[in-house]
Write an enzyme that holds these catalytic residues in place. Structure first.
Site, PDB file in Angstrom:
ATOM      1  N   ASP A   6      11.292 -19.977  11.231  1.00 52.48           N
ATOM      2  CA  ASP A   6      11.824 -18.657  11.658  1.00 52.48           C
ATOM      3  C   ASP A   6      10.857 -17.725  12.125  1.00 52.48           C
ATOM      4  O   ASP A   6       9.769 -17.650  11.716  1.00 52.48           O
ATOM      5  CB  ASP A   6      12.660 -17.983  10.405  1.00 52.48           C
ATOM      6  CG  ASP A   6      13.178 -16.808  10.405  1.00 52.48           C
ATOM      7  OD1 ASP A   6      14.024 -16.315  11.460  1.00 52.48           O
ATOM      8  OD2 ASP A   6      13.309 -15.924   9.453  1.00 52.48           O
ATOM      9  N   ASP A   8      11.391 -13.489  12.171  1.00 48.91           N
ATOM     10  CA  ASP A   8      10.915 -12.592  11.521  1.00 48.91           C
ATOM     11  C   ASP A   8      10.987 -12.689   9.962  1.00 48.91           C
ATOM     12  O   ASP A   8      11.879 -13.291   9.513  1.00 48.91           O
ATOM     13  CB  ASP A   8      12.183 -11.355  11.946  1.00 48.91           C
ATOM     14  CG  ASP A   8      12.512 -11.136  13.146  1.00 48.91           C
ATOM     15  OD1 ASP A   8      11.562 -10.830  13.679  1.00 48.91           O
ATOM     16  OD2 ASP A   8      13.592 -10.930  13.518  1.00 48.91           O
ATOM     17  N   ASP A 137      13.254 -17.347   5.841  1.00 52.00           N
ATOM     18  CA  ASP A 137      13.063 -16.646   4.520  1.00 52.00           C
ATOM     19  C   ASP A 137      14.463 -16.108   3.852  1.00 52.00           C
ATOM     20  O   ASP A 137      14.703 -15.538   2.780  1.00 52.00           O
ATOM     21  CB  ASP A 137      12.466 -15.163   4.578  1.00 52.00           C
ATOM     22  CG  ASP A 137      12.886 -14.461   5.567  1.00 52.00           C
ATOM     23  OD1 ASP A 137      13.156 -15.108   6.929  1.00 52.00           O
ATOM     24  OD2 ASP A 137      12.941 -13.131   5.468  1.00 52.00           O
TER      25      ASP A 137
END
Length: 186
Positions: A6, A8, A137
């Site tokens: 991922d 961000d 996240d």
């Protein structure tokens, strides 16, 4: 092994850049501290009357482009490539995509190099992307398909209630991924 990262919160430090921007724009209103975050979506950690202020920060021109890297992320990305892993950046653009999409490419080019832009996959549904591992996240990832990848949670305060999957950050990534590599050979 195909590893999806991922962008961000995993490669790009969205959280601390947001707090810095909040303090500059709203010095009279204390931002929610990173360690106090409860929701994956940052605006949901703010009172309803402040959510528009939060959204205005992360949708502003230049915000995504100018995010600093998460400490250790760039080095881990390069080391994974050097180890022969097929590493892709798998990111979901914001719903307010006007600035976000182009800026994600610009961020990758600035911090990982022009060639790395060929490794960027932008999708609203990560379950449709093939891979062996997804490091993200977001605590729960759902979509149209049952993903082939195994979700490894990139540690953040808002996902610590998820205890059923491996968890890593850029300080312990080698140990966690070594276990996953061993697991995939079994």
């Amino acid at each position: 092994m195909l590893i999806l990262l991922d962008q961000d919160g995993v490669l790009a430090d969205f959280e601390h850049a947001f707090i810095d921007a909040w303090r500059k724009r709203h010095p009279d209103i204390e931002p929610v501290a990173f360690e106090e975050r409860k929701s994956f979506h940052i605006r949901e950690d703010y009172a309803p009357e402040l959510r528009g202020l939060a959204e205005a920060i992360y949708t502003a021109p230049g915000f995504i482009r100018d995010l600093p890297p998460v400490p250790g992320a760039v080095e881990a990305f390069r080391e994974l490539l050097a180890l022969g892993m097929d590493v892709r950046i798998c990111s979901s653009p914001l719903m307010q995509f006007e600035n976000c999409v182009a800026e994600k490419y610009l961020w990758v080019e600035r911090h990982l190099g022009r060639d790395a832009t060929q490794r960027l996959i932008l999708t609203r549904d990560k379950t449709l992307v093939q891979g062996d591992l997804l490091i993200d996240d977001r605590p729960v990832i759902t979509g149209a398909a049952r993903p082939r990848w195994r979700h490894i949670i990139y540690d953040a305060p808002y996902n610590r209630d998820q205890t059923d999957r491996p968890r890593l950050d850029w300080r312990n990534w080698r140990n966690v991924l070594a276990g996953e590599l061993y697991r995939s050979d079994a």
